[in-house]
Design a protein around this motif. Structure first.
Motif, PDB file in Angstrom:
ATOM      1  N   GLY A  44       0.804  -1.224   0.000  1.00  0.00           N
ATOM      2  CA  GLY A  44       0.000   0.000   0.000  1.00  0.00           C
ATOM      3  C   GLY A  44       0.832   1.267   0.000  1.00  0.00           C
ATOM      4  O   GLY A  44       0.353   2.333  -0.398  1.00  0.00           O
ATOM      5  N   THR A  45       2.106   1.148   0.433  1.00  0.00           N
ATOM      6  CA  THR A  45       2.969   2.338   0.469  1.00  0.00           C
ATOM      7  C   THR A  45       3.918   2.393  -0.731  1.00  0.00           C
ATOM      8  O   THR A  45       4.821   3.205  -0.773  1.00  0.00           O
ATOM      9  CB  THR A  45       3.831   2.360   1.741  1.00  0.00           C
ATOM     10  N   ASN A  69      -1.057   6.429  -1.976  1.00  0.00           N
ATOM     11  CA  ASN A  69      -2.137   5.520  -2.400  1.00  0.00           C
ATOM     12  C   ASN A  69      -3.341   5.645  -1.479  1.00  0.00           C
ATOM     13  O   ASN A  69      -4.489   5.620  -1.942  1.00  0.00           O
ATOM     14  CB  ASN A  69      -1.652   4.070  -2.397  1.00  0.00           C
ATOM     15  N   TYR A  70      -3.051   5.751  -0.181  1.00  0.00           N
ATOM     16  CA  TYR A  70      -4.155   5.887   0.773  1.00  0.00           C
ATOM     17  C   TYR A  70      -4.905   7.186   0.540  1.00  0.00           C
ATOM     18  O   TYR A  70      -6.127   7.236   0.560  1.00  0.00           O
ATOM     19  CB  TYR A  70      -3.623   5.825   2.210  1.00  0.00           C
ATOM     20  N   LYS A  71      -4.122   8.272   0.283  1.00  0.00           N
ATOM     21  CA  LYS A  71      -4.756   9.566   0.005  1.00  0.00           C
ATOM     22  C   LYS A  71      -5.646   9.456  -1.220  1.00  0.00           C
ATOM     23  O   LYS A  71      -6.778   9.946  -1.232  1.00  0.00           O
ATOM     24  CB  LYS A  71      -3.679  10.639  -0.229  1.00  0.00           C
ATOM     25  N   HIS A  77     -14.029   9.846  -5.199  1.00  0.00           N
ATOM     26  CA  HIS A  77     -15.491   9.979  -5.028  1.00  0.00           C
ATOM     27  C   HIS A  77     -16.230   8.686  -5.312  1.00  0.00           C
ATOM     28  O   HIS A  77     -17.187   8.343  -4.646  1.00  0.00           O
ATOM     29  CB  HIS A  77     -16.031  11.094  -5.934  1.00  0.00           C
ATOM     30  N   GLU A  78     -15.765   7.961  -6.352  1.00  0.00           N
ATOM     31  CA  GLU A  78     -16.450   6.736  -6.744  1.00  0.00           C
ATOM     32  C   GLU A  78     -16.370   5.692  -5.626  1.00  0.00           C
ATOM     33  O   GLU A  78     -17.302   4.935  -5.380  1.00  0.00           O
ATOM     34  CB  GLU A  78     -15.841   6.200  -8.055  1.00  0.00           C
ATOM     35  N   TYR A 275      -0.732  -1.690  -6.153  1.00  0.00           N
ATOM     36  CA  TYR A 275      -0.441  -0.804  -5.024  1.00  0.00           C
ATOM     37  C   TYR A 275      -1.720  -0.113  -4.546  1.00  0.00           C
ATOM     38  O   TYR A 275      -2.011  -0.053  -3.359  1.00  0.00           O
ATOM     39  CB  TYR A 275       0.626   0.201  -5.424  1.00  0.00           C
ATOM     40  N   SER A 276      -2.487   0.424  -5.496  1.00  0.00           N
ATOM     41  CA  SER A 276      -3.759   1.056  -5.127  1.00  0.00           C
ATOM     42  C   SER A 276      -4.708   0.021  -4.543  1.00  0.00           C
ATOM     43  O   SER A 276      -5.416   0.295  -3.567  1.00  0.00           O
ATOM     44  CB  SER A 276      -4.416   1.695  -6.347  1.00  0.00           C
ATOM     45  N   ALA A 277      -4.714  -1.187  -5.158  1.00  0.00           N
ATOM     46  CA  ALA A 277      -5.609  -2.233  -4.667  1.00  0.00           C
ATOM     47  C   ALA A 277      -5.282  -2.582  -3.218  1.00  0.00           C
ATOM     48  O   ALA A 277      -6.184  -2.750  -2.395  1.00  0.00           O
ATOM     49  CB  ALA A 277      -5.495  -3.475  -5.551  1.00  0.00           C
TER      50      ALA A 277
END
Lengths: 308, 277
Positions: A44-45, A69-71, A77-78, A275-277
């Protein structure tokens, strides 16, 4: 003879034996729980950095991106729209499913109902139907060209599109209610069976009706089991995936990011952005834990304030 | 007065039963219809195409449907067996031994209940891919073996079903711990273990997310993922509908059979220590 006198109830001390016996479970825990959770937190980082024109080998590098990624997930919005849909869906599923489960458990336990065995088996039966198959069956039942539901609605002069964007949430909730009521009913019914009938006999002597016994005595006693089933249901509904995923091919109103978990899947396997996942799945886990612990806190507070 | 009360609960229960059986009854009838009948005839009027549907299902892509059925039986059977064994061993140890770290280990194992499957499935896939196990039978079998709730149930059951005095007596007679486990503990836990096995069997049989993420090769699919791919590719060609409907019916028959024959083992609490009929 024996250096220690065995005491009843005392657990036996046996050196290394318990550790040997627990080795398989702990090895699996490390391999399939601890390491994957740690790996997700790490991923995630991370992110890819593209240098130059992004062509050729070595122009894409994995680098640390901190909390970017967390930000991105938290400001998407989705993603929040997905949570809003799941929240609406979850409120419907939880109230209707647990309401029906309580009702059926009380009816099964009541002295006057007939055909109890048959009804219990029938209502528990959907538990044996996989979520994919349940969604598939209901999905077909929702199709205007196939459905007896539409025939019945026609008799009442109603023409409804069960995949309409405003209605699809209820169509999906129905599948979860259908699949989950029986199991929860069984948990609650098992609890009711364990309550001593003496409680009811005293009430009956005082002239209480069966309805009063059910609502004034049995229902309050069911509360601990109801809290447990609610927590498990909150965790399950906040991760809804199978039903919307299966209905997607036969309806064009369900987006690939309909539920938060579908967003993770889309990020990981459609956009190939692991990473986003990873970051998104950590956020989902955190939210579902906050929801279930928040629920526990609220109920506990209320339970205590009633006692005092 | 009493008779009037008796009618309402019975009717309500029967309404619940009808609602629960409706989709199953529909698929039972729909599977008997030919393609033309499916869209033309009344929903609950049996058709004439059952045999043709079964033949078509068996011939489609060289009978891949039966391959999926075997895969599912393998995943659910072997997976539930391994899972029950690990749960039984862990539950017995946690209930009947005293040792340093017992509570810590128990809390760690049980804490797994709270971890959403999504947090695990994708990294499990990535890690298994690294050691070359993604897209294999192992990738669906291994992650499901450790099941926190089963360990919890096994611990409760072991605590209630195995008397300490019996273990003590055997130890005084000089029986070793492995002998105790095999000859006394496990046999006494069997009724509870059957329940744990059944719940795990159904959970694995019905699982979609894990095999969906792990497997790319459709000869390794279980039924859930296979039927999903048929629906996903055939949504625009109603010709595939009869195939999906017949497949859906056949896929739920084994579980419904298991469910009806093992009635007395479907329990959600094991605290009373014995399974009553």
């Amino acid at each position: 003879m024996s250096p220690r006198t065995p005491r009843t109830g005392a657990r036996f001390r046996a050196g290394a034996v318990p550790y040997v016996f627990l080795t398989p479970a702990m090895a699996l825990f490390v391999a399939f729980f601890a390491v994957p959770i740690g790996y997700t937190l790490y991923l995630g980082t991370r992110g890819t950095k593209i240098s130059g024109l992004g062509l050729g080998k070595g122009s894409r590098r994995e680098v640390s991106v901190g909390f970017d990624n967390y930000k991105a997930t938290l400001t998407d919005h989705e993603f929040w729209a997905g949570w809003l849909r799941v929240l609406g869906y979850g409120v419907v599923v939880l109230t209707v499913m647990l309401g029906l489960a309580v009702l059926f458990a009380l009816l099964l336990d009541s002295a006057h109902a007939r055909l109890k065995r048959l009804s219990r088996i029938a209502i528990f039966l959907p538990y044996a139907v996989p979520g994919v198959v349940a969604s598939l069956l209901w999905g077909f039942l929702y199709l205007p060209s196939l459905s007896p539901i539409h025939t019945v609605l026609h008799w009442f002069g109603i023409q409804a599109d069960l995949f309409d964007p405003d209605v699809v949430m209820f169509s999906m909730a129905n599948i979860a209610v259908w699949g989950g009521t029986g199991f929860n009913m069984l948990v609650l019914y098992t609890h009711l069976r364990s309550i001593s009938p003496e409680y009811y006999e005293a009430a009956r002597l005082d002239g209480a009706s069966e309805f009063q016994i059910a609502t004034r005595i049995k229902l309050p006693m069911l509360v601990p089991s109801l809290i447990l089933t609610t927590v498990f249901s909150i965790i399950a509904t906040s991760q809804v995936f199978t039903e919307p995923m299966t209905l997607r091919p036969i309806s064009n109103t369900i987006s690939s990011t309909w539920s938060p978990l579908m967003t993770v899947f889309t990020q990981a396997f459609k956009n190939l952005d692991l990473y986003s996942a990873a970051a998104t799945s950590i956020v989902i886990a955190a939210i579902s834990l906050v929801l279930s612990f928040g629920f526990l806190r609220v109920v506990r507070k209320r339970a205590f304030s009633e006692e005092s | 007065m009493r008779r009037r009360i008796g009618l309402t609960p019975t009717v309500l229960l029967l309404l619940g039963a009808v609602y629960s059986l409706l989709p199953v009854a529909w698929v039972l009838v729909a599977a008997t219809k030919s393609r033309a009948e499916l869209f033309s005839s009344n929903a609950f009027q049996p058709g004439t195409g059952l045999w043709d549907n079964l033949v078509e299902l068996s011939n489609h892509r060289d009978g891949i449907f039966w391959r999926w059925t075997l895969n599912t039986a393998l995943y659910a059977g072997v997976g539930a067996l391994l899972s029950t064994m690990v749960s039984a061993l862990s539950g017995y140890t946690l209930a009947k031994f005293s040792f340093r770290g017992r509570n810590l280990i128990f809390n760690l194992l049980i804490g797994g209940i709270l971890v959403p499957a999504v947090v695990l499935a994708i990294p499990q896939y990535l890690l298994l891919a690294k050691i070359g196990l993604a897209n294999t039978y192992w990738s669906v079998l291994l992650p499901g073996i450790l099941h926190p709730y089963s360990i919890y149930l096994a611990r409760v059951y072991a605590g209630a079903a195995i008397p300490d005095s019996m273990l003590e007596a055997a130890r005084i007679d000089g029986a070793g711990e492995f002998r105790l486990l095999n000859r006394i503990a496990m046999p006494m836990m069997v009724p509870g273990l059957v329940t744990i096995f059944l719940f795990q069997f159904v959970a694995i049989w019905n699982n979609f997310l894990l095999p969906f993420i792990m497997l790319a090769d459709d000869t390794k699919f279980p039924l859930t993922v296979g039927l999903y791919t048929w629906l996903a590719t055939g949504a625009n060609q109603p010709a595939l509908y009869t195939l999906v409907i017949t497949g859906a019916l056949l896929s739920i028959i084994p579980l419904i059979a298991l469910f009806l024959t093992m009635q007395r083992y479907w329990r959600t609490d094991l605290t009373s220590g014995a399974v009553k009929g």
